[in-house]
Write an enzyme that holds these catalytic residues in place. Structure first.
Site: not given
Ligand SMILES: [Ca+2]
Length: 520
Positions: A127, A200, A231, A235, A268
């Site tokens: 991410n 990001d 992970d 997002h 996740e």
């Protein structure tokens, strides 16, 4: 006379030996990912060279321990170079942190794990990169550099970057501050969902997408990893672009399959099941955060009545999206207070939580140290304390990068001492894991609810065409007697019990805070 007695003895001995051999010979029927996976925080696990930091060679020396525990997969927390102890801000996606060893050491680890029938999955933090990553350092120099577009930027006059106007959209973790960060001598700010040191990455950029594929293929092909734990999978695009998130991971899976058709991708997506579900097409295995929380709540409140309906509700929903999905169940992980602390140090309740996890459906994950009852509460460093292998004076492999507050020599009995004690938590875990690994019903079986009048119990059948077992958990401290209804009277033998349970005259007696498994 003597002769007859002797013959009888021989027969009895033969019968006993025969039964024992039969039990020992029973083979594992679990096949990873339907076996048990063990999550390791490398930094805290085993230190081979005395610098106080866990490392790859230390882990290699403990693979036999994990094999004996019955583990069939390992999830390693991030191992790439990074300036932080947790390593979730990656500086170089193509290397191993020097504290942990070298790429050659890691290839050796994977080989040694595979030799013990243990698969290896590593955390892949895509991410965001770390702010010490060469890509980001280059991007900061000039907007014309190719790495500029690897990140997400906005002009300083853009209304969305004004302080206080942007907050995290995850309802439970609202942040008041802006997620946009200033850069000296620039009119642009960069977006960083998890804080300024984790900028990001820009997944709208096809070049970044190709780079991410290159990273994934490198670890699968060159190092021989079996897959990744993704992970912060929800997002990569902002919450309002959830569909883009789902599609991106489908694309990622497809690309990884070109290298290894059996690649295992676990994600996740830390959210309620309704948000998790749609990810299952691109990420076939997802952590079941809801069930972990429910199990600990049930044990603490001594109310087991919600567990089976909750599991069923999630299962029905997920199966509609991907009938082949892997339900990665767990109690807690490296981001949550440890189980033993969550049950306030009550060993009976810890055992019950473990029994629930290991008898309900799913592909269970254990967080390192859970099996020896390690304690830990936030902040994060203290749910990731050094693993205790032996008493301090003889523990040559124990890590010491942090001074533990919760899991100390006075609060946790180390592995060596627990191994020697038949009634230890470690041996309880070992027994239950091996029981599950050898059981078709527990590994693959359908979950069939059993209605009980007592809400402090949780009862169910695990049923596979090859095996049927009846499972009872007593979440209260008082003995419970359960009258077996006519359709359960086939279960006449205690297959597993951690306390003196019995089944007689169609009644099963379940001692307080214990689990009982019955077979035919
Ligand atoms: Ca070390």
């Amino acid at each position: 006379m003597n002769k007859i007695i002797r013959i009888n003895l021989v027969i009895i001995l033969l019968v006993i030996t025969g039964n024992t051999l039969k039990a020992q010979e029973k083979q594992n029927v679990s096949k990873w990912p339907r076996g048990i996976t063990y999550e390791i925080f490398v930094q805290s696990f085993a230190d081979s060279n005395g610098d106080g930091i866990g490392d790859i060679n230390g882990m290699i020396s403990k693979l036999d321990y994990l094999q004996e525990l019955g583990i069939e997969g390992i999830w390693l927390m991030p191992m790439n170079p990074s300036p932080t102890y947790h390593k979730y801000d990656v500086s170089d996606y193509y290397d191993i942190h020097p504290d942990y060893g070298t790429l050659a050491d890691f290839k050796n680890f994977v080989k040694e794990a595979h030799a013990r029938n243990i698969k290896v999955v590593m955390d892949m933090v895509l991410n965001h990169s770390g702010n010490k990553n060469q890509w980001f350092k280059e991007a900061l120099k000039d907007e014309s550099i190719k790495y500029w577009d690897y990140y997400v930027w906005a002009h300083k006059d853009d209304p969305k970057v004004q302080p206080g106007t942007i907050t995290a959209t995850d309802g439970t973790q609202r942040r008041e501050r802006s997620n946009w960060y200033k850069v000296p001598n620039s009119d642009y700010l960069y977006f960083a969902h998890f804080g300024s040191n984790m900028p990001d990455l820009n997944f709208d950029n096809p070049k970044l997408q190709q780079e991410v594929f290159k990273i994934g293929k490198f670890w699968l092909k060159e190092v021989g990893l079996d897959g990744f734990r993704l992970d912060a999978a929800r997002h990569v695009f902002p919450d309002e672009r959830a569909t883009d998130n789902h599609k991106w991971w489908e694309y990622f899976l497809q690309e990884m399959k070109t290298v290894n058709n059996d690649v295992y991708i676990i994600g996740e997506v830390w959210a309620p099941a309704v948000i998790v579900g749609p990810y299952l097409k691109g990420i076939p295995a997802l952590f079941n955060f809801d069930m972990g929380g429910e199990i600990i709540k049930a044990v603490n409140e001594e109310n087991g009545s919600t567990l089976v309906p909750k599991h069923k509700e999630i299962e029905d929903f997920y199966k509609k999206i991907n009938p082949e999905y892997i339900d990665a169940t767990f109690l807690t992980n490296h981001d949550q207070d440890r189980v033993m602390s969550s049950v306030k140090g009550n060993a009976d309740k810890e055992k019950l939580a473990a029994a629930l996890l290991l008898t309900l459906p799913g592909s269970p994950y254990l967080y390192y140290g859970e099996e020896i009852g390690m304690l830990g509460q936030k902040p994060d460093e203290h749910i990731r304390e050094p693993f205790l292998w032996d008493k301090k004076e003889s523990d040559r492999i124990r890590t010491s990068w942090i001074k533990p507050i919760y899991s100390t020599d006075s609060s946790v009995i180390p592995v060596t001492q627990q191994s020697a004690d038949k009634s230890s938590l470690l041996n309880y875990y070992k027994t239950l894991i091996n029981l599950r690994n050898k059981s078709y019903a527990l590994t693959y079986g359908e979950l069939i609810p059993v209605v009980t009048a007592n809400k402090s119990s949780c009862a169910f059948i695990r049923s596979d065409e090859r095996e049927r077992l009846a499972v009872f958990h007593n979440l209260s401290g008082k003995n419970q007697i359960f009258n077996l209804p006519s359709d359960l009277r086939e279960f006449k033998m205690v297959y597993f019990a951690n306390k003196a349970a019995q089944v007689k005259n169609n009644q099963v007696t379940i001692p307080g805070f214990s689990a009982v498994i019955l077979t035919k």
